[in-house]
Design an enzyme around this catalytic site. Structure first.
Site, PDB file in Angstrom:
ATOM      1  CB  SER A  12      71.390 135.563  61.497  1.00  0.00           C
ATOM      2  OG  SER A  12      70.594 137.344  61.374  1.00  0.00           O
ATOM      3  CD  GLU A  14      67.266 140.471  68.577  1.00  0.00           C
ATOM      4  OE1 GLU A  14      67.823 140.947  67.087  1.00  0.00           O
ATOM      5  OE2 GLU A  14      66.375 141.067  69.517  1.00  0.00           O
ATOM      6  CG  ASP A 105      67.088 151.888  75.328  1.00  0.00           C
ATOM      7  OD1 ASP A 105      67.890 153.466  74.857  1.00  0.00           O
ATOM      8  OD2 ASP A 105      66.590 151.228  74.487  1.00  0.00           O
ATOM      9  CG  PHE A 212      57.374 145.489  70.378  1.00  0.00           C
ATOM     10  CD1 PHE A 212      57.941 144.962  71.798  1.00  0.00           C
ATOM     11  CD2 PHE A 212      58.331 145.002  70.420  1.00  0.00           C
ATOM     12  CE1 PHE A 212      57.623 144.662  73.065  1.00  0.00           C
ATOM     13  CE2 PHE A 212      58.304 143.358  71.246  1.00  0.00           C
ATOM     14  CZ  PHE A 212      58.242 143.108  72.273  1.00  0.00           C
ATOM     15  CG  HIS A 262      68.791 140.195  62.763  1.00  0.00           C
ATOM     16  ND1 HIS A 262      69.608 139.220  63.076  1.00  0.00           N
ATOM     17  CD2 HIS A 262      68.102 140.616  63.149  1.00  0.00           C
ATOM     18  CE1 HIS A 262      69.398 139.365  64.357  1.00  0.00           C
ATOM     19  NE2 HIS A 262      68.532 139.912  64.850  1.00  0.00           N
TER      20      HIS A 262
END
Ligand code: FAD
Length: 285
Positions: A12, A14, A105, A212, A262
């Protein structure tokens, strides 16, 4: 090490919802290139506190209409049950049957937690409202969620989401394969046998990745940091190094039982396609 290999690995990709018309056109182009790989789904993120609610929805519907299933992310923090019910019904009406269910968050400045505190409560709510209609994916953290007291508590909390009815799991990205294998061992010891698909973050921009990783608690091993720092602004060298490191990591994961991959594409296709080609994965599963 437990193996989750099955005959058809789950792949997959994103995306995040585009913020402008140019970004939307560029994402369409990326989506077309990645569609050739025939993924199981494209997932679309949901901004903190629902900040991209409409854009996520529009992107999801566009993808779903293109013929490859879309899996919207849905975060529950700062949401009401009524908000979530509305979104679920809209997806259901449009034939979207996969959801990535998250706590999310709190956006900065927002104080109220809403009606849900944790992702297991969202999974529970989706099951109560819609039965088995949705295939629910949840998040896991092989290197431990940054707010967790310790790995044991975090695992117990992860287990609550599985017990609430999750069908599959996508992990936070990591660069230490051992953390994933240790997490898989814990799953096996606790009789969790749903697919735990590793999240793969291609490396294209070191300063962005460092930022990140700091926020989400992903460890960039020292040797990788030092190499990446040494490349300075040389984006070509960073991409080449990134493709090599990520190919080796993905190969190691797949060879040792990961049920698929993913990719966090960051709405770009080049780095993901390079890894895919290096792994000699099929374009028509
Ligand atoms: P939870 O599973 O609720 O866990 C959050 C923390 O609370 C953990 O420390 C856990 O140990 C603890 N906890 C959980 N349940 C309980 C409980 N019942 N009692 C006490 N403590 C508990 N964020 C977005 O805003 N939008 C996105 O689209 C998005 N997509 C993501 C996709 C993936 C695959 C991943 C891995 C993360 C994504 N995130 C996204 C980030 C995610 O929202 C954050 O990591 C968030 O802090 C935790 O979400 P969660 O669903 O894992 O939360």
């Amino acid at each position: 090490m437990p193996s989750q290999k099955n005959s058809t690995p789950l792949f997959s990709f994103e995306f995040f919802p585009p913020k402008s018309e140019d970004a939307a056109n560029s994402l369409k182009n990326v989506q077309q290139k990645l569609s050739i790989l025939n993924p199981d789904f494209f997932s679309v993120t949901f901004g903190a506190g629902g900040s991209t609610r409409d854009k996520t929805y529009d992107t999801v519907i566009d993808i779903q209409q293109s013929g490859i299933p879309a899996a919207p992310h849905l975060s529950c923090v700062a949401s009401t049950k009524e908000n979530i019910r509305e979104i679920l019904n809209a997806y259901k009406d449009n034939g979207v049957s996969k959801i990535v269910a998250l706590r999310g968050d709190m956006p900065s400045g927002m104080m109220s937690a809403g009606e849900f505190r944790y992702a297991n409560e969202l999974v529970d709510f989706i099951r109560q409202e819609t039965g088995d209609f949705f295939e629910i994916h949840v998040a896991a953290y092989p290197e431990v969620h940054p707010q967790a007291q310790n790995a044991k508590d975090d695992f117990k909390n992860f287990q609550r989401k599985v017990d609430a009815g999750a069908n599959a799991v996508i992990t936070q990205y990591f660069y230490n394969a051992e953390s994933y294998f240790a997490f898989m061992d814990d799953c096996e010891k606790n009789n969790i046998d749903i697919p735990i698909v590793p999240g793969i973050m291609p490396i294209t921009n070191y300063s962005q990745l460092a930022r990140f990783s700091e926020m989400c608690g992903a460890d960039i091993p020292r040797w990788m940091r030092k190499r990446l720092e040494g490349f300075g602004d040389d984006r070509t060298a960073i991409r080449a190094f990134g493709a090599e490191v990520m190919t080796k990591l993905c190969q190691q994961l797949l060879d040792n039982g990961a049920p698929g991959l993913h990719f966090y594409t960051m709405n770009q296709s080049i780095a993901t396609l390079a890894i895919w080609d290096n792994l000699q994965l099929p374009t028509n599963k």
